[in-house]
Each structure stands twice: as structure tokens, then as C-alpha cells.
Design an enzyme around this catalytic site. Structure first.
Site, PDB file in Angstrom:
ATOM      1  N   ASP A  11       0.851  -1.194   0.000  1.00 31.22           N
ATOM      2  CA  ASP A  11       0.000   0.000   0.000  1.00 31.22           C
ATOM      3  C   ASP A  11       0.881   1.237   0.000  1.00 31.22           C
ATOM      4  OD1 ASP A  11      -2.543  -1.284  -0.067  1.00 31.22           O
ATOM      5  OD2 ASP A  11      -2.262  -1.875   2.002  1.00 31.22           O
ATOM      6  N   LYS A  33       0.488  -7.812  -3.486  1.00 29.80           N
ATOM      7  CA  LYS A  33      -0.832  -7.269  -3.822  1.00 29.80           C
ATOM      8  C   LYS A  33      -0.692  -5.781  -4.101  1.00 29.80           C
ATOM      9  CE  LYS A  33      -4.221  -5.939  -0.873  1.00 29.80           C
ATOM     10  NZ  LYS A  33      -5.126  -4.840  -1.250  1.00 29.80           N
ATOM     11  N   ASP A  60      -5.705  -6.101  -7.031  1.00 25.88           N
ATOM     12  CA  ASP A  60      -6.935  -5.908  -6.236  1.00 25.88           C
ATOM     13  C   ASP A  60      -7.651  -4.641  -6.713  1.00 25.88           C
ATOM     14  OD1 ASP A  60      -8.874  -6.155  -4.280  1.00 25.88           O
ATOM     15  OD2 ASP A  60      -7.590  -5.389  -2.664  1.00 25.88           O
ATOM     16  N   LYS A  62     -11.083  -4.576  -7.715  1.00 26.31           N
ATOM     17  CA  LYS A  62     -12.502  -4.580  -7.330  1.00 26.31           C
ATOM     18  C   LYS A  62     -13.431  -4.028  -8.420  1.00 26.31           C
ATOM     19  CE  LYS A  62     -11.741  -4.418  -2.309  1.00 26.31           C
ATOM     20  NZ  LYS A  62     -10.277  -4.337  -2.182  1.00 26.31           N
ATOM     21  N   ASP A  65     -19.221  -3.305 -12.905  1.00 26.02           N
ATOM     22  CA  ASP A  65     -19.853  -2.523 -13.976  1.00 26.02           C
ATOM     23  C   ASP A  65     -20.724  -3.493 -14.771  1.00 26.02           C
ATOM     24  OD1 ASP A  65     -20.380  -0.558 -16.032  1.00 26.02           O
ATOM     25  OD2 ASP A  65     -18.489   0.416 -15.496  1.00 26.02           O
ATOM     26  N   ASN A  68     -20.276  -6.372 -20.156  1.00 29.44           N
ATOM     27  CA  ASN A  68     -19.408  -6.071 -21.292  1.00 29.44           C
ATOM     28  C   ASN A  68     -18.197  -5.232 -20.869  1.00 29.44           C
ATOM     29  OD1 ASN A  68     -18.988  -6.116 -24.227  1.00 29.44           O
ATOM     30  ND2 ASN A  68     -19.330  -3.900 -24.061  1.00 29.44           N
ATOM     31  N   THR A 124     -15.692  -5.040   4.471  1.00 35.45           N
ATOM     32  CA  THR A 124     -15.684  -5.086   5.942  1.00 35.45           C
ATOM     33  C   THR A 124     -15.956  -3.713   6.556  1.00 35.45           C
ATOM     34  OG1 THR A 124     -13.286  -5.014   5.767  1.00 35.45           O
ATOM     35  CG2 THR A 124     -14.259  -7.134   6.290  1.00 35.45           C
ATOM     36  N   ARG A 215       0.912  -4.180   6.707  1.00 33.12           N
ATOM     37  CA  ARG A 215       1.757  -3.442   7.645  1.00 33.12           C
ATOM     38  C   ARG A 215       2.655  -4.282   8.557  1.00 33.12           C
ATOM     39  NH1 ARG A 215      -3.316   0.103   9.141  1.00 33.12           N
ATOM     40  NH2 ARG A 215      -4.197  -1.892   8.461  1.00 33.12           N
TER      41      ARG A 215
HETATM   42  O1  C5P Z   1      -1.726  -3.646   6.540  1.00 36.54           O
HETATM   43  P1  C5P Z   1      -2.772  -4.719   6.549  1.00 36.54           P
HETATM   44  O2  C5P Z   1      -2.203  -6.103   6.805  1.00 36.54           O
HETATM   45  O3  C5P Z   1      -3.963  -4.403   7.415  1.00 36.54           O
HETATM   46  O4  C5P Z   1      -3.264  -4.723   5.021  1.00 36.54           O
HETATM   47  C1  C5P Z   1      -4.318  -5.517   4.596  1.00 36.54           C
HETATM   48  C2  C5P Z   1      -4.577  -5.273   3.144  1.00 36.54           C
HETATM   49  O5  C5P Z   1      -5.777  -5.964   2.779  1.00 36.54           O
HETATM   50  C3  C5P Z   1      -4.805  -3.813   2.768  1.00 36.54           C
HETATM   51  O6  C5P Z   1      -4.324  -3.633   1.430  1.00 36.54           O
HETATM   52  C4  C5P Z   1      -6.303  -3.679   2.835  1.00 36.54           C
HETATM   53  O7  C5P Z   1      -6.792  -2.668   1.995  1.00 36.54           O
HETATM   54  C5  C5P Z   1      -6.762  -5.040   2.357  1.00 36.54           C
HETATM   55  N1  C5P Z   1      -8.089  -5.442   2.820  1.00 36.54           N
HETATM   56  C6  C5P Z   1      -8.440  -5.503   4.161  1.00 36.54           C
HETATM   57  N2  C5P Z   1      -9.690  -5.870   4.535  1.00 36.54           N
HETATM   58  C7  C5P Z   1     -10.584  -6.184   3.608  1.00 36.54           C
HETATM   59  C8  C5P Z   1     -10.254  -6.148   2.255  1.00 36.54           C
HETATM   60  C9  C5P Z   1      -8.974  -5.765   1.894  1.00 36.54           C
HETATM   61  O8  C5P Z   1      -7.617  -5.226   5.022  1.00 36.54           O
HETATM   62  N3  C5P Z   1     -11.773  -6.573   3.992  1.00 36.54           N
END
Ligand code: C5P
Length: 250
Positions: A11, A33, A60, A62, A65, A68, A124, A215
Site C-alpha cells: 500500500d 498485492k 486488487d 474490485k 460494472d 461487457n 468489511t 503493515r
Molecule cells: O496492513 P494490513 O495487513 O492491514 O493490510 C491488509 C490489506 O488488505 C490492505 O491492502 C487492505 O486494503 C486489504 N483489505 C483488508 N480488509 C478487507 C479487504 C482488503 O484489510 N476486507
């Protein structure tokens, strides 16, 4: 060698920062990712620049739409050879089927591996009141299961789900269906803004097939060591100081 299930969430907002992190962790994770923030800023060219050869990519983005348009978007990213691409299961059966057909036919045409498609169920960040407000007035877990079943029946390879959903989805989905799980924290790590977390081992034992970890790796003083420690906790043998990526996740 057993495959490494960990996809490291990069990220980072810029190519330089992303590349620095990826080069450091690539040898100790199963893949990386990259998400919407990076893709919108840097596009396919940015991805080509930061991704080392042979490192599996979880794109990722997401998608959501009409069928097509989503099929066209999938065709546009297949040349990047991503291992996984996300799309919203709430886009419906026809959208997911069109995406699956586009992924298969375009990969075949280009002679590259077919990307696996993963459905995003209920974000989430949404609770029952949010679902009610958008006209999906049912409990969150029930809606997650409904969308996951629909994704599977529409030809997707799996879903992204939170740790709390693994057990329920594992009971109702096919054994081969991918469960890509973020919200993972090694024992003792700071949960940050993740509200419900599992350790890597707990999530794999519950039935996850892949883990998204950001992280705890990228924010560590030594990200490569943090990634190697997670692999060791999972019982994976890595070459000491390995510069090359571990075996790609199938
Ligand atoms: O830093 P961390 O381990 O929390 O990162 C988790 C990654 O997964 C981030 O890129 C976050 O946007 C993604 N993610 C998430 N929860 C979700 C869907 C995606 O933490 N429900």
C-alpha cells in the site's frame, strides 16, 4: 517446496516506494498485492516497472460494472499476467460469468496463464445498517455467504473474506475454492485499524488458502525479516537470504 500463501499488500503511493518494498520482500513472500490506489496513479506501466519477473501479482482492483465493460477491463489487464484479480460479486452472475470467460479466452489468445478471479462479497467497512440503507437488508454473514455461493456458481475461482468468515465459507464452498484472507496479524503485532484479526497459522488452520499481510511486513524495521518470520511460523523453508521469489502460488 511448499508454496508460500502470503501476498504482501504494497500500500505505497509511488513507484519508488513500492519498488523499494517489493525488492526487499519478494524473496520471502508468495506474491505481492497492488490495489486501486497504485493502479489509478501508476497504471499498467507502473506495475510492469515495480514487479520483479516471476513474482505472482494479486491485482486488487474490485471491478463492478455491466458485464461487457468488466469483461473488457479484464482483457485489458490480462497482459500483465496477474495471478489474481478482484471483482464485486454484487455485480451479479452475468457480470462474473463474462469476466471469467474474458479471462480464459484472453489468456489463451496471449499464451499467458489464466488469471484467477476472486469475488469481493461485503466490504468489511459495511455493517448491517449500511446494508439496510442500500436495500440489502439482511445480516452481514448471510449476505457474505449468499454472494460467495453466487461467485462460485458464476465461475469465479474464489473470494476475498475476513478471518471471521473463513469457517462458515469453508463449510459451504468447494474445497478447491480460494479463500484470500486479509486482517492477519502475527502474534504480538499491532492490529492497527483491523478490528478482528487472526494469526497466519490460525487463518490457515481455519481454511484460508492465501493470506494478505501488509503493515506487519511493510511497517517492520526489517520487512524481509518480518516476512521470513511469518514464513517460518507457517512451517515454510526459505533459502537463507533468498533473493529469488519462493515458488509461485498455484
Ligand atoms: O496492513 P494490513 O495487513 O492491514 O493490510 C491488509 C490489506 O488488505 C490492505 O491492502 C487492505 O486494503 C486489504 N483489505 C483488508 N480488509 C478487507 C479487504 C482488503 O484489510 N476486507
Amino acid at each position: 517446496m511448499t508454496t508460500n500463501p502470503v501476498f504482501c499488500a504494497i500500500d505505497a503511493p509511488t513507484r519508488d516506494e513500492a519498488k523499494r518494498l517489493i525488492d526487499v520482500v519478494a524473496g520471502a513472500v508468495g506474491g505481492i498485492k497492488l490495489g486501486l490506489e497504485f493502479f489509478m496513479a501508476e497504471g499498467p506501466a507502473g506495475i510492469r516497472e515495480v514487479r520483479p519477473t516471476g513474482v505472482p501479482l494479486f491485482l486488487d482492483i474490485k471491478l463492478h460494472d455491466i458485464p461487457n465493460t468488466v469483461a473488457g477491463a479484464i482483457r485489458s489487464v490480462v497482459p500483465l499476467s496477474p495471478a489474481y484479480i478482484t471483482l464485486h460479486a454484487s455485480g451479479g452472475r452475468a457480470m462474473m460469468q463474462a469476466a471469467a470467460e474474458a479471462a480464459a479466452s484472453e489468456a489463451d489468445k496471449l499464451g499467458v496463464p489464466r488469471p484467477k478471479l476472486l469475488g469481493v462479497t461485503v466490504l468489511t467497512s459495511l455493517d448491517v445498517a449500511d446494508l439496510e440503507a442500500v436495500g440489502q437488508g439482511m445480516e452481514v454473514a448471510g449476505q457474505v455467504e449468499r454472494l460467495a455461493r453466487l461467485a462460485e456458481a458464476s465461475g469465479l475461482d474464489g473470494v476475498v473474506c475476513s478471518p471471521r468468515e473463513i469457517a462458515r465459507l469453508r463449510r459451504v464452498l468447494k474445497p478447491a475454492t480460494v479463500l484470500m484472507v486479509p486482517g492477519i496479524r502475527p502474534a504480538g503485532a499491532d492490529a492497527g485499524d483491523q478490528k478482528r484479526v487472526m494469526t497466519p497459522q490460525e487463518a490457515m488452520e481455519a481454511g484460508a488458502t492465501h493470506l494478505v499481510i501488509g503493515r506487519p511486513i511493510t511497517g517492520a524495521a526489517d520487512p524481509a525479516a518480518a516476512a521470513r518470520a511469518i514464513a517460518a511460523d507457517l512451517g515454510l523453508a526459505l533459502d537463507a537470504g533468498a533473493a529469488a521469489p519462493t515458488s509461485p502460488v498455484p
